[in-house]
Structure formats: C-alpha cells, structure tokens
Design a protein around this motif. Sequence first.
Motif, short mmCIF file in Angstrom:
data_model
loop_
_atom_site.label_atom_id
_atom_site.label_comp_id
_atom_site.label_asym_id
_atom_site.label_seq_id
_atom_site.Cartn_x
_atom_site.Cartn_y
_atom_site.Cartn_z
N TYR A 420 0.84 -1.21 0.00
CA TYR A 420 0.00 0.00 0.00
C TYR A 420 0.87 1.25 0.00
O TYR A 420 0.71 2.15 -0.84
N GLY A 421 1.82 1.31 0.94
CA GLY A 421 2.67 2.49 1.04
C GLY A 421 3.60 2.66 -0.13
O GLY A 421 3.80 3.79 -0.62
N SER A 422 4.17 1.57 -0.64
CA SER A 422 5.12 1.65 -1.75
C SER A 422 4.44 2.12 -3.03
O SER A 422 4.97 2.98 -3.75
N VAL A 423 3.27 1.57 -3.31
CA VAL A 423 2.55 1.97 -4.52
C VAL A 423 2.12 3.42 -4.44
O VAL A 423 2.23 4.17 -5.41
N ILE A 424 1.64 3.84 -3.28
CA ILE A 424 1.24 5.24 -3.11
C ILE A 424 2.44 6.15 -3.34
O ILE A 424 2.36 7.18 -4.05
N GLY A 425 3.61 5.78 -2.77
CA GLY A 425 4.82 6.58 -2.95
C GLY A 425 5.25 6.64 -4.40
O GLY A 425 5.60 7.72 -4.92
N ASN A 426 5.21 5.51 -5.09
CA ASN A 426 5.62 5.48 -6.50
C ASN A 426 4.66 6.26 -7.37
O ASN A 426 5.08 7.00 -8.29
N GLN A 427 3.36 6.12 -7.12
CA GLN A 427 2.36 6.85 -7.91
C GLN A 427 2.49 8.35 -7.69
O GLN A 427 2.39 9.13 -8.65
N THR A 428 2.70 8.75 -6.45
CA THR A 428 2.87 10.17 -6.15
C THR A 428 4.10 10.73 -6.85
O THR A 428 4.07 11.84 -7.40
N ALA A 429 5.20 9.96 -6.81
CA ALA A 429 6.44 10.41 -7.47
C ALA A 429 6.26 10.54 -8.98
O ALA A 429 6.92 11.37 -9.62
N ASP A 430 5.35 9.73 -9.54
CA ASP A 430 5.09 9.80 -10.99
C ASP A 430 4.08 10.89 -11.35
O ASP A 430 3.70 11.00 -12.53
N GLY A 431 3.62 11.64 -10.35
CA GLY A 431 2.73 12.77 -10.62
C GLY A 431 1.25 12.48 -10.46
O GLY A 431 0.42 13.33 -10.80
N ALA A 432 0.89 11.31 -9.94
CA ALA A 432 -0.53 11.00 -9.74
C ALA A 432 -1.10 11.85 -8.62
O ALA A 432 -0.39 12.27 -7.70
N SER A 433 -2.41 12.10 -8.68
CA SER A 433 -3.07 12.84 -7.62
C SER A 433 -3.12 11.99 -6.36
O SER A 433 -3.04 10.76 -6.43
N PRO A 434 -3.26 12.63 -5.18
CA PRO A 434 -3.33 11.85 -3.94
C PRO A 434 -4.43 10.79 -3.97
O PRO A 434 -4.23 9.67 -3.51
N SER A 435 -5.60 11.15 -4.50
CA SER A 435 -6.71 10.18 -4.52
C SER A 435 -6.41 9.00 -5.45
O SER A 435 -6.71 7.85 -5.12
#
Length: 499
Positions: A420-435
């Motif tokens: 959960y945490g790793s995917v959220i971190g990777n998605q955020t780093a790639d510019g995805a919105s928080p939601s």
Amino acid sequence: MSGDTGMSTRAGGVLAATCISTLVVNANTSAVSILLPAISEDTGTSVATLQWAVTGYSLVGAAVIVTSGSLGDVFGRKRVFQLGLLLFVASCVLIALAQSGAMVIAGRVIQGAAGATILACGLSLLSVAKKGDEQLRAVSLWGAAAAVGAALGPLLGGVLVGITGWQGLFWIDAVVALLCMVLTAVTVTESRDPTRPRTIDYAGTVLIALTLTPLILAVTMSGEWGWISVGTLSCLAIAIAAGMAFVAVERRVAVPLLDLALLRNRVLVGSTIAILIGAGTINGLMYLLSLYFQDPAALGFSPLQAGLATLPATVGLVVVAPMVPKLAARFGGRQTIGVGFAVTAAGFVIVGLVDASWQYAAFLLPLVAIAVGMGLSNGPASSAATASVPENQVGGASGVSNMARYVGAAVATALAATIYGSVIGNQTADGASPSDALAAGLAAASWMMAIFSFLGVLMAFVIARHRAPTGTLNDAAASAAAHTHTLPTSATARSGSLS
C-alpha cells in the motif's frame, strides 16, 4: 486433562471473568486499526511506522500463545491468567499515556503477550471448571464473547475516538481488566496439571520471535531498502537461521512448542495454512480499509464512520459463520472451505478494481462477499485442525492453528502495509493525484490478498476427508469464533476436557 486439582469455583465466577476478558481483548485488538490515523496525528508518527502497533502485537502473540498455556498448566492457570490481566492493564496505561509512537508500539508489543496469555489460560480455566454438557455450553459462551468482541471492536474504537480521544479505549479496557482481576481473585480456585512435565520450551518461544521479527522487518522496509539490499538480505538470513534453529530445538526438547510430527498430518497442515491465510487477509483488509476510509484524499470518513463502514466485513463474518457447520456437514468441510475462499478471492478482486471515484456504496458488495467467504472457510478449517488428530494430539493441533492465526495476521498486515505504502509513494512520485495514488495502493494490496485467498482454495484440495461436525449449537459458536481462536467441535476427539 487428567489429574487436574482445585476445580471448584464459585458459581459463574470463572465464566464471567474469562468471557469478559476475552471480549475485551478481542475488541481491543480489532479496534486498533481504526485508531491509527488519530494516534498518528497526536504523536507525529507516520501510519507506516505505527503499522508495528498491529504487527508487533501479532508477532509476540504468535510466540506466546502456546507457551502461556504451558506456563498455566505448570505454575497454575489462575496465577498466569492474572499475570496476563496485569500485563494487559499495564500495557493499556502505557499506551494511553504515550506521547510518542514508540511508546504506543511498545505498549502493543506487551499487549500481544498479555492478550495471548489471557486467551490461552482463560480457556484452560474454563475447561477445568466445567464438565460434560455444562463445559460445552460454557466454552460456547466464551467463543461467542470472542466473536462479538472482534466484530464490534472497530465500531467501539470509532465511537470512543469522538468522545474521549483514542486514549479512551485503553483507559476503559484497563478498568475492565482490573475488575476481571478482582473477580478472578475472589471466585476462581487455582488449578494446574500435575501430570505434565515441568519443562517449558522457552527457547522455542524466543526463536519464533527471532524468526518472525526480521522477516516482518524485511517485508516492511523492502520498499525503502530494496529487496536485494544488505539490510533486507541480512534480515531474511537471520529469519532463516532462526527458523532452522527452531526446528532443531523442537526435535530435542521434552515438551516442544510445536510437535513436528504433527506436520506429517496432511489435513492439519492444509487446515492450518487455510487458517493462516484467513487470519492474514481479514487483518490486512481491516488495516487497509481503516486507513483508506479515513484519508481525506479518499473517503474522508471520521473514525466513527470508518468503524460503521467496516461492519459488513466484521459483523457479517460473525453472522454467517454459525450457519456454516450444518452446510459443512451436508456438503463436506473441504468443499465449504474451497467455496469460501473462492468467494473471498472474488471480493478482493472487485476491491482490486477500485478507482478514486468510488464512493462507499461501491465497497459494499465486495465487503459482503469477503465476509461471507471468510465465514464459510474459517469454521470448517478450524474444525478440521482438531478433528484430524487423535485425542492426545488435540491440544497440540489447537496450539498450531492458534499460532498460525497470529503469524498470518503479522505477516499479511506487514505485507499489505508495505505494498500500500510503496505503490502510493511510487504513484505520487510519478505525478498521480493523492486520490489516484491511494486507490492504486489499495488495489495493489487487494490483488495480493486475492492471490492469497486463491491459495486458500488450493488448500481445499490438500485437505483430505476427515470427521465433520454435526452442526450443533456448540459447533455454531465455535464457527463464529473461528477467526479468533480454535475451539473444539462435535468432530473433535476428546474425553471430556478441553485445552
């Protein structure tokens, strides 16, 4: 157990003390995930770090659950039960007064030992205080208390956060545990098993902890360290070495924590793995949903709303489970286990399709499916564990399955939190919105639990035919409690005493 002494108690005292304490322990355990965001905000500790408040509890419980029962048999069940209650009170006070996440985690680690001791010795106290049908009724009430506590814990936690702050749960639990100590002191007579060797497998207890701790640390930190980093590989090496040492010790001690001969029993091994998977997935699910539902970038629920939102998974499981023994008696235990895990896997697959636009209504169907599936699989798996062995091995089989629950909860929660945490971190780093990042994290972790649930389906093929419960009221109570503890059923070989 033969040779038990001091079995007289004042009417109802042992039943009240054990049932109340069991309800409190299970409610406390299931409530903590709901409290994590509030604890994080107050202590300034990340939720990722506070994951150890959940996994640390289960880790220590896995190491202690069998040993505490042995300590009770040797040194006195009442004495060890009282020690467990005292540790529980101390841990609640420590957590309630905590000013840091480290203190909360330390308190929860202590609480893991306390909770396992209360459950193991409480059931033993109850089993020697009652006999025959009266014993079965008492144990059924104990099982019902365990199931109700586990189901209502998240709701109770959510209510108390809004009224007293997250600390309120632990203050209330401390007071109730103190009352149970007084009740036990006044009404319960000491008992022990004089026929049991006085040897305690302390080395096995330590080695279980030494195996699980670095394993969970490696899983938790793998996203930050990398799977082939020195830190991760060192932790895995320590876990493997400790596991090998555990096997070596168990082959030599007079009364082992785990009778390795039991691992040659195909039904027991299959049912134990099924129990481990079931416990892991329900604990991982509750951890993830508690965080996702309360995150402002997702549903933004209050703790109370999050507690209510998880009710389809917790209460649904307990409502469905009592109906399962009759189904298992008619269609077969392993068939029921297989269907249950298949339904659970389907529920996780649906959650794995989660999108940031989902509202709570979209979660209802998969939550109900997961609850129904777990209700179908937990009871028959627990029953198979004790039905697959002769009378003199029932206690060992029960210990193995109870340990498996703690191991499953610790490992699966750590793995779910890491994904959960790793995917959220990777998605955020790639510019995805928080939601979007949160939805992606939940989806990835759900797919992992869907795979675990599918492995549970495979266990139905591993489990051979075995004695099936007849579907009595006691079987229904044992099935309802099966996601927290293994209780005997009408299929269990026994001579009138439970352990």
